[in-house]
Motif scaffolding. Sequence first.
Motif, PDB file in Angstrom:
ATOM      1  N   PRO A  67       0.789  -1.248  -0.068  1.00 19.07           N
ATOM      2  CA  PRO A  67       0.161   0.169   0.102  1.00 19.07           C
ATOM      3  C   PRO A  67       0.772   1.160  -0.032  1.00 19.07           C
ATOM      4  O   PRO A  67       0.503   2.241  -0.644  1.00 19.07           O
ATOM      5  CB  PRO A  67      -0.702   0.029   1.380  1.00 19.07           C
ATOM      6  CG  PRO A  67      -1.021  -1.412   1.592  1.00 19.07           C
ATOM      7  CD  PRO A  67       0.532  -2.289   1.341  1.00 19.07           C
ATOM      8  N   ALA A  68       1.766   1.289   0.637  1.00 17.14           N
ATOM      9  CA  ALA A  68       2.786   2.370   0.711  1.00 17.14           C
ATOM     10  C   ALA A  68       3.389   3.010  -0.587  1.00 17.14           C
ATOM     11  O   ALA A  68       3.455   4.030  -1.039  1.00 17.14           O
ATOM     12  CB  ALA A  68       3.933   2.458   1.722  1.00 17.14           C
ATOM     13  N   GLU A  69       3.636   1.887  -1.411  1.00 14.29           N
ATOM     14  CA  GLU A  69       4.169   2.153  -2.571  1.00 14.29           C
ATOM     15  C   GLU A  69       3.142   2.303  -3.513  1.00 14.29           C
ATOM     16  O   GLU A  69       3.315   3.368  -4.543  1.00 14.29           O
ATOM     17  CB  GLU A  69       4.961   0.635  -3.018  1.00 14.29           C
ATOM     18  CG  GLU A  69       5.838   1.037  -4.343  1.00 14.29           C
ATOM     19  CD  GLU A  69       6.645  -0.242  -4.976  1.00 14.29           C
ATOM     20  OE1 GLU A  69       6.605  -0.681  -6.086  1.00 14.29           O
ATOM     21  OE2 GLU A  69       7.034  -0.890  -3.998  1.00 14.29           O
ATOM     22  N   GLN A  70       1.895   1.815  -3.554  1.00 15.49           N
ATOM     23  CA  GLN A  70       0.851   2.204  -4.192  1.00 15.49           C
ATOM     24  C   GLN A  70       0.584   3.611  -3.998  1.00 15.49           C
ATOM     25  O   GLN A  70       0.073   4.280  -4.777  1.00 15.49           O
ATOM     26  CB  GLN A  70      -0.480   1.321  -3.841  1.00 15.49           C
ATOM     27  CG  GLN A  70      -0.483   0.157  -4.444  1.00 15.49           C
ATOM     28  CD  GLN A  70      -1.185  -0.868  -3.805  1.00 15.49           C
ATOM     29  OE1 GLN A  70      -2.008  -0.478  -2.752  1.00 15.49           O
ATOM     30  NE2 GLN A  70      -1.500  -2.204  -4.358  1.00 15.49           N
ATOM     31  N   VAL A  71       0.469   4.213  -2.830  1.00 13.03           N
ATOM     32  CA  VAL A  71       0.133   5.654  -2.458  1.00 13.03           C
ATOM     33  C   VAL A  71       1.037   6.572  -3.037  1.00 13.03           C
ATOM     34  O   VAL A  71       1.035   7.557  -3.824  1.00 13.03           O
ATOM     35  CB  VAL A  71       0.443   6.022  -1.037  1.00 13.03           C
ATOM     36  CG1 VAL A  71       0.312   7.110  -0.613  1.00 13.03           C
ATOM     37  CG2 VAL A  71      -0.888   5.228  -0.326  1.00 13.03           C
ATOM     38  N   SER A  72       2.359   6.224  -3.312  1.00 21.17           N
ATOM     39  CA  SER A  72       3.550   6.840  -3.918  1.00 21.17           C
ATOM     40  C   SER A  72       3.416   6.966  -5.379  1.00 21.17           C
ATOM     41  O   SER A  72       3.391   8.118  -6.219  1.00 21.17           O
ATOM     42  CB  SER A  72       4.918   6.386  -3.510  1.00 21.17           C
ATOM     43  OG  SER A  72       6.024   7.153  -4.334  1.00 21.17           O
ATOM     44  N   HIS A  73       2.949   5.839  -6.097  1.00 24.81           N
ATOM     45  CA  HIS A  73       2.645   5.883  -7.467  1.00 24.81           C
ATOM     46  C   HIS A  73       1.380   6.838  -7.920  1.00 24.81           C
ATOM     47  O   HIS A  73       1.547   7.531  -8.832  1.00 24.81           O
ATOM     48  CB  HIS A  73       2.598   4.251  -8.136  1.00 24.81           C
ATOM     49  CG  HIS A  73       3.840   3.595  -7.969  1.00 24.81           C
ATOM     50  ND1 HIS A  73       5.059   4.043  -8.194  1.00 24.81           N
ATOM     51  CD2 HIS A  73       4.087   2.340  -7.433  1.00 24.81           C
ATOM     52  CE1 HIS A  73       6.198   3.108  -8.163  1.00 24.81           C
ATOM     53  NE2 HIS A  73       5.364   2.121  -7.573  1.00 24.81           N
ATOM     54  N   ILE A  74       0.472   6.594  -6.941  1.00 27.77           N
ATOM     55  CA  ILE A  74      -0.790   7.268  -7.209  1.00 27.77           C
ATOM     56  C   ILE A  74      -0.637   8.757  -7.233  1.00 27.77           C
ATOM     57  O   ILE A  74      -0.967   9.370  -7.947  1.00 27.77           O
ATOM     58  CB  ILE A  74      -1.761   6.886  -6.294  1.00 27.77           C
ATOM     59  CG1 ILE A  74      -2.405   5.262  -6.643  1.00 27.77           C
ATOM     60  CG2 ILE A  74      -3.341   7.909  -6.245  1.00 27.77           C
ATOM     61  CD1 ILE A  74      -3.452   4.768  -5.754  1.00 27.77           C
ATOM     62  N   ALA A  75       0.353   9.227  -6.161  1.00 31.65           N
ATOM     63  CA  ALA A  75       0.595  10.544  -5.852  1.00 31.65           C
ATOM     64  C   ALA A  75       1.524  11.310  -7.099  1.00 31.65           C
ATOM     65  O   ALA A  75       1.120  12.370  -7.550  1.00 31.65           O
ATOM     66  CB  ALA A  75       1.333  10.873  -4.855  1.00 31.65           C
ATOM     67  N   SER A  76       2.114  10.576  -7.974  1.00 35.61           N
ATOM     68  CA  SER A  76       2.879  10.928  -9.197  1.00 35.61           C
ATOM     69  C   SER A  76       2.205  10.929 -10.149  1.00 35.61           C
ATOM     70  O   SER A  76       2.458  11.595 -11.255  1.00 35.61           O
ATOM     71  CB  SER A  76       4.152   9.928  -9.244  1.00 35.61           C
ATOM     72  OG  SER A  76       3.632   8.669  -9.701  1.00 35.61           O
ATOM     73  N   LEU A  77       1.040  10.118 -10.244  1.00 36.42           N
ATOM     74  CA  LEU A  77       0.163  10.132 -11.518  1.00 36.42           C
ATOM     75  C   LEU A  77      -1.079  10.927 -11.490  1.00 36.42           C
ATOM     76  O   LEU A  77      -1.954  10.781 -12.448  1.00 36.42           O
ATOM     77  CB  LEU A  77      -0.239   8.357 -11.913  1.00 36.42           C
ATOM     78  CG  LEU A  77       0.917   7.701 -12.165  1.00 36.42           C
ATOM     79  CD1 LEU A  77       0.296   6.140 -12.001  1.00 36.42           C
ATOM     80  CD2 LEU A  77       1.224   7.892 -13.297  1.00 36.42           C
ATOM     81  N   THR A  78      -1.411  11.469 -10.197  1.00 34.55           N
ATOM     82  CA  THR A  78      -2.764  12.211 -10.001  1.00 34.55           C
ATOM     83  C   THR A  78      -2.978  13.273 -11.120  1.00 34.55           C
ATOM     84  O   THR A  78      -4.032  13.438 -11.657  1.00 34.55           O
ATOM     85  CB  THR A  78      -2.668  12.681  -8.750  1.00 34.55           C
ATOM     86  OG1 THR A  78      -2.923  11.610  -7.754  1.00 34.55           O
ATOM     87  CG2 THR A  78      -3.802  13.401  -8.437  1.00 34.55           C
ATOM     88  N   HIS A  79      -2.176  14.015 -11.110  1.00 36.42           N
ATOM     89  CA  HIS A  79      -2.280  15.153 -12.281  1.00 36.42           C
ATOM     90  C   HIS A  79      -1.557  15.255 -13.555  1.00 36.42           C
ATOM     91  O   HIS A  79      -1.677  16.064 -14.255  1.00 36.42           O
ATOM     92  CB  HIS A  79      -2.013  16.457 -11.541  1.00 36.42           C
ATOM     93  CG  HIS A  79      -2.609  16.846 -10.203  1.00 36.42           C
ATOM     94  ND1 HIS A  79      -3.861  17.323 -10.197  1.00 36.42           N
ATOM     95  CD2 HIS A  79      -2.368  16.612  -8.940  1.00 36.42           C
ATOM     96  CE1 HIS A  79      -4.269  17.478  -9.003  1.00 36.42           C
ATOM     97  NE2 HIS A  79      -3.324  17.302  -8.246  1.00 36.42           N
ATOM     98  N   ALA A  80      -1.065  13.872 -13.774  1.00 37.03           N
ATOM     99  CA  ALA A  80      -0.406  13.710 -14.984  1.00 37.03           C
ATOM    100  C   ALA A  80      -1.211  13.475 -16.107  1.00 37.03           C
ATOM    101  O   ALA A  80      -2.348  12.613 -16.146  1.00 37.03           O
ATOM    102  CB  ALA A  80       0.348  12.373 -14.957  1.00 37.03           C
ATOM    103  N   ASP A  81      -1.007  14.181 -17.379  1.00 41.24           N
ATOM    104  CA  ASP A  81      -1.705  13.825 -18.459  1.00 41.24           C
ATOM    105  C   ASP A  81      -1.135  12.986 -19.654  1.00 41.24           C
ATOM    106  O   ASP A  81      -1.864  13.051 -20.602  1.00 41.24           O
ATOM    107  CB  ASP A  81      -1.946  15.452 -19.105  1.00 41.24           C
ATOM    108  CG  ASP A  81      -0.581  16.155 -19.720  1.00 41.24           C
ATOM    109  OD1 ASP A  81       0.543  15.314 -19.450  1.00 41.24           O
ATOM    110  OD2 ASP A  81      -0.610  17.059 -20.173  1.00 41.24           O
TER     111      ASP A  81
END
Length: 333
Positions: A67-81
Motif C-alpha cells: 500500500p505505501a508504494e501504491q500511494v507513492s505511485h498514485i501521487a505521481s500519477l494524479t495530475h499527469a496528462d
Amino acid sequence: MTSAAPMKVSSAAVPVRPVVAGARQETPVRALLRLLQIASYKSASGKPVDLTHMSRQVAELILKAPPAEQVSHIASLTHADWPHAELIAALCALPASLCAPLLRHSPVLDQGWLWKIVQAGEEGHALSIGARTDLGPDLLTALIRRDQPALWLALLNNPHILWLNEHMDVLVERARNHLSLRGALVRHPALSAVQAERLLGFVGPVLKTQLLKRIAPSGGQVIPAAPRFAAAKGSWLNRLQHGDLEGCRTAMARQLNQPVAVIDKALRSAAAVALLLRALGVDPAAFSSLFERLQGLNDGQPKATPAQRRLLTPLLQISEDEALKRLKALKVS
C-alpha cells in the motif's frame, strides 16, 4: 608526550553507496513508468504506439505492490496528462481510500471512463468522483441516481457543477425524506422559482425564513437562479451562478479593465446595471434573469420592478463599447 599518528583506513574496507538523485529509491515500476511516459510523448508527437498492453502490465505491478508504494505511485500519477486511461482506470479498482486522488483529479479519465467506474465502484468511489470539476450532465445523472444521500449533499456543495432543472427536481423531491439535503438546496444558486416554492411546503421554520429571503423585493415572486450558461471557471458569470457576489464584482472589473469601485457604483442603479451587463456582452434576452440574480445577492439592490426593467430595453441594444463609455460617464447617487 607525542601525538599519535593518524590511523589509516583502507578504502576497500568501507562500502561505498551509490548516490541516487532524488529522495525516492528507483524501482522496476518507476523505471517502467518513465519508459511509458517517454513512449506516450513519442506517440503524441506523431509516432503512434499502442500502449495498452504496457499500461496494463504496469497497472498489474502497482496493484500487487504494498500500500505505501501504491500511494507513492498514485501521487505521481494524479495530475499527469500522459498516462493511458487504461492504467489510471485499473488503479481505480483499489479501495477509494487509496485511489481517491485519481478519481478526483486525473485529467485522463473522461466522462465515459468515470461512468464505468461509477457503475462498478463502491460508494467511496462515487463520492470522490462527485468532487471533480468536470462533471458532465450524463455523469451527474448517474451519480444522482445512486441511493447515496452523502453523495447528493457532496454534489450540491460542489461549486463547479452546472445544474440542469431536472437534476435539481430530483434532489428537491428527495429532500422530502432526507433532511440533510434541505439546507444545501435552500442556499443553492441553481434553485428555480418553482423548485423553491415546492421546498417551502416541507422545510422547517428556520430554512423557510432563509428561503423567503430569495423573494424579490417588489414582485413578490421567488427569484429564480440565473440561466445555466456555460461559464468559464473564475468568470464573472460563473461567480454569479454560484452566489459569489464579491468574486463576481472582481471578475467584472477585470474583464472591463475598470476599478471595482466602478462596478460597485453601477450596482446601485438599474440603468447602470443594464449598461454594465451590456458592456460585458450579455444578450438582452438574458438581462432580466441576471438582473434578478444580482438583486438576490445584493440585498435587493438596485430596486426595480419588472415593468421598470422593461424601460431599460433601449440600453440593451447599444454596442458593448458604447455601453462601457456611458457606464463610466454615468453619475450614480
